[in-house]
Design a protein around this motif. Structure first.
Motif, PDB file in Angstrom:
ATOM      1  N   ARG A 233       0.838  -1.196   0.000  1.00 30.05           N
ATOM      2  CA  ARG A 233       0.000   0.000   0.000  1.00 30.05           C
ATOM      3  C   ARG A 233       0.868   1.238   0.000  1.00 30.05           C
ATOM      4  O   ARG A 233       1.944   1.243   0.593  1.00 30.05           O
ATOM      5  N   ILE A 234       0.353   2.292  -0.632  1.00 36.15           N
ATOM      6  CA  ILE A 234       1.033   3.571  -0.506  1.00 36.15           C
ATOM      7  C   ILE A 234       0.571   4.171   0.817  1.00 36.15           C
ATOM      8  O   ILE A 234      -0.594   4.516   0.984  1.00 36.15           O
ATOM      9  N   VAL A 235       1.483   4.253   1.787  1.00 32.68           N
ATOM     10  CA  VAL A 235       1.084   4.797   3.083  1.00 32.68           C
ATOM     11  C   VAL A 235       1.271   6.308   3.123  1.00 32.68           C
ATOM     12  O   VAL A 235       0.648   7.001   3.911  1.00 32.68           O
ATOM     13  N   GLU A 236       2.163   6.813   2.272  1.00 33.62           N
ATOM     14  CA  GLU A 236       2.340   8.261   2.201  1.00 33.62           C
ATOM     15  C   GLU A 236       2.904   8.623   0.841  1.00 33.62           C
ATOM     16  O   GLU A 236       3.740   7.904   0.289  1.00 33.62           O
ATOM     17  N   ALA A 237       2.434   9.730   0.277  1.00 31.20           N
ATOM     18  CA  ALA A 237       2.966  10.199  -0.992  1.00 31.20           C
ATOM     19  C   ALA A 237       2.950  11.717  -0.990  1.00 31.20           C
ATOM     20  O   ALA A 237       2.026  12.334  -0.458  1.00 31.20           O
ATOM     21  N   GLY A 238       3.984  12.311  -1.573  1.00 31.03           N
ATOM     22  CA  GLY A 238       4.013  13.764  -1.618  1.00 31.03           C
ATOM     23  C   GLY A 238       5.234  14.269  -2.345  1.00 31.03           C
ATOM     24  O   GLY A 238       6.081  13.499  -2.785  1.00 31.03           O
TER      25      GLY A 238
END
Lengths: 318, 329
Positions: A233-238
């Motif tokens: 899963r993508i837990v954080e993106a930025g």
């Protein structure tokens, strides 16, 4: 503008689907509801530990792996639904550079022939002499002597082999390059040369990269945006600065704390990460290792939400 | 068995003098005139890039460099082991020097449980009964931080993660209380979070057991965070050695400086990476004089003729360079 590459709610599970649907899926998904875009000329970094699914994601961009659910769009076209014939024109537009440059080259043929093969496959109209010229130009472009085209891979060092791998990828004039741990097998001084080359090629050719790596310091330097993968899963993106300067997910923070200091007098490392992951719970995949877990995390998988524009996180606590 | 020198003293567990390893015909010198020592309770990092001879050094120290010409002195706990016959060397391996490797999965026997493999080592070196060896193996598995040592004892390598396998290897390595542990890139194959756990474990064992650790690595981050002293190797030679703090604050050798600058830093966000010009020379075709001279911005005529000798930079450090970056006062 259409994104060059778009993962649209992609899920991938391996293993046979269960014959008894009420017993639930046979296998836990390797990727779970991934949505991510790469724009033209953009470098998107994917970080995560082994088993996080980051390589599977990269292979999906080349249609080497098909998603169980969801779509992969290249330049607006759904490549997952295409036949092999329909996909053919897209094949040359995405290329891959591999982790181990030694195993990625055929030891029995000259490196010039290795690069030439890629030209033959994608530009069959070229004459033999035109191909030879292109090979020489490509080797030159990646910083190798074109006169060495007749030598076989064993005559080259690791860094040079990686350059050959890059020349081979460039042969098809790709718009996107998937770089899966492309520098992690190289020594630090060689790694710097290859990363500089990749940077220059991006500027000269307007390439986009899906840059998969576990080295956070490298990812920070090369990426425009970064997605952190944990158990599929993508837990954080930025944006890279937002993500590295104000990480929101406890896992991202843990990863950043694990990066070895580059100077013995810099800030002392935080207390060690929790021990090996245990069996996952129904809720958040990071629950068993999380220092900030709450009761809700055990039962409810946190959905991704946008905290500030362009910075998404999947965490109840953030 | 000789008692270990107590931790915190200056007693060396390992003293290596003028170690040279070359091919049979002496055409290629892989390790050239290497001198170093490891004290009890200390971690010395041998830092270098692929092909610089650091792994060959570790093999030579274990007397495993078969088929090569080896010369020099290797003093382990006051006894020269460089010329011991294999029969006398065999019980020293494992009991006085132990070693862990880069790939723990392939270093373990896949068809025997990891506990059996530890027990076997203990029984062989200490002559304990089967039952006592089992007890001791389980205690060791607990000591290296495995959550369920009894269950781990019966597990096979494929059932464990990479980090867990490396913990098992460490348990096996410390099972006979070695005075010296040689760790050859023990965390290179592991994820960063696991790497940190393993390095924290080695650090704790070093302090708790007063063991000397020779850490073979290419990772400057690991060196900065965990080593007490560091020896930098280039093309078969140690070109700089010193305390980690001193060396990282003010590297003297241009190669050390170049390595430190090439290392990506989380805080640095510039687009381009600093790179040392040129490539590492092949050992069979070393340039005359200083091996680093062709890549060095400070090199002059002297450098291309003579390999520089040792210049002491402080009490614990030396550099082999005619034009070091900061000349010692």
């Amino acid at each position: 503008m259409t994104a060059l590459l778009r993962f649209d709610a992609v899920t991938k599970s391996y293993g046979r689907p269960s014959r008894f649907p009420w017993r639930g899926p046979a296998a836990t998904p390797v990727l779970h509801g991934i949505s991510l875009t790469v724009a033209r000329g953009e470098t998107v970094g994917i970080v995560g530990e082994s088993g996080s699914g980051k390589s599977t994601l990269g292979r999906m961009a080349l249609r080497l792996v098909s998603p169980t659910r969801g779509r992969v769009l290249f330049d607006g076209h759904d490549i997952t639904a295409m036949s092999e014939r329909e996909f053919r024109p897209f094949r040359s537009r995405v290329q891959m550079i591999f982790q181990d440059p030694h195993n990625a080259l055929d030891p029995a043929i000259s490196v010039g022939d290795s690069v030439s093969e890629a030209l033959e496959a994608t530009q069959p109209a070229l004459s033999r002499s035109e191909r030879g010229e292109r090979v020489a130009a490509l080797l030159q472009q990646v910083g190798l002597n074109p006169l060495s085209a007749g030598r076989r891979p064993h005559a080259f060092s690791g860094g040079q082999k990686q350059r050959i791998g890059i020349a081979r990828a460039l042969a098809t004039r790709p718009e996107l390059i998937v770089a899966d741990e492309s520098v992690s097998a190289l020594d630090v001084s060689v790694q710097a040369h290859i990363l500089n080359l990749m940077h220059d090629l991006r500027e000269q050719l307007g390439l986009a990269y899906l840059f998969i790596a576990h080295d956070l310091a490298v990812v920070r330097r090369v990426s425009h945006r970064v997605a952190v993968l944990y158990r599929g899963r993508i837990v954080e993106a930025g944006g890279r600065d937002a993500l590295f300067d104000t990480p929101l997910h406890p896992y991202t923070r843990m990863l950043l704390r694990s990066v070895p200091r580059t100077h013995p007098l810099s800030e002392a490392p935080a207390p060690g990460a929790p021990a090996e992951p245990q069996e996952p719970v129904a809720g958040c995949p990071f629950y068993t290792r999380c220092a900030e877990r709450m009761d809700i995390c055990r039962h409810v998988d946190p959905p991704a939400r946008t905290v500030v524009a362009g910075h998404d996180v999947a965490c109840h606590a953030a | 068995m000789q008692p270990h020198p107590p931790a915190g003293t200056n007693a060396s567990v390992l003293d290596v003098a003028a170690l040279t390893v070359a091919t049979r015909d002496n055409a290629v010198v892989i390790v050239n005139d290497l001198t170093l020592h490891v004290r009890a309770g200390e971690m010395l990092a041998l830092l270098g890039e692929s092909g610089c001879g650091k792994s060959m050094t570790s093999l030579a120290l274990m007397r495993l460099a078969d088929g090569l010409n080896t010369s020099g002195r290797i003093t382990l706990l006051g006894r020269d082991i460089a010329t011991l016959p294999e029969k006398a060397m065999s019980p020293i391996r494992g009991r006085e020097i132990a070693m862990i490797f880069q790939n723990p999965m392939s270093a373990l026997n896949p068809v025997r449980s990891v506990g059996q493999q530890i027990s076997e080592t203990i029984r062989r070196h200490k002559g304990l009964s089967r039952k006592a060896a089992r007890q001791r193996a389980i205690a060791l598995l607990g000591e290296v931080g495995l959550a369920d040592p009894v269950r781990c004892y019966d597990a096979y390598a494929h059932e464990l993660s990479g980090g867990m396998c490396q913990r098992v290897m460490i348990a096996m390595a410390i099972s006979c209380d070695p005075a010296l542990l040689i760790a050859d890139e023990p965390t290179t194959a592991l994820d960063v979070t696991i790497q940190k756990q393993i390095m924290d474990l080695l650090h704790a064992l070093k302090i708790r057991r007063g063991m000397g650790i020779l850490m073979i690595t290419h990772d400057l981050g690991v060196v900065a965070a965990y080593a007490d002293r560091v020896a930098v190797m280039y093309a078969g030679r140690v070109v700089e050695q010193g305390d980690v703090h001193a060396l990282f604050s003010a590297p003297h050798h241009p190669y050390t400086r170049g390595l430190m600058d090439s290392m990506p830093d989380l805080a640095d966000t510039s687009d381009r990476f600093h790179a040392i010009p040129g490539m590492v020379p092949e050992l069979r075709a070393l340039p005359p004089g200083c091996s680093f001279a062709p890549r060095c911005t400070r090199a002059d005529v002297q450098c291309t003729h003579v390999f520089p000798g040792h210049t002491m930079v402080d009490r614990n450090g030396f550099v082999r360079c005619f034009h070091p970056l900061q000349v010692a006062a």
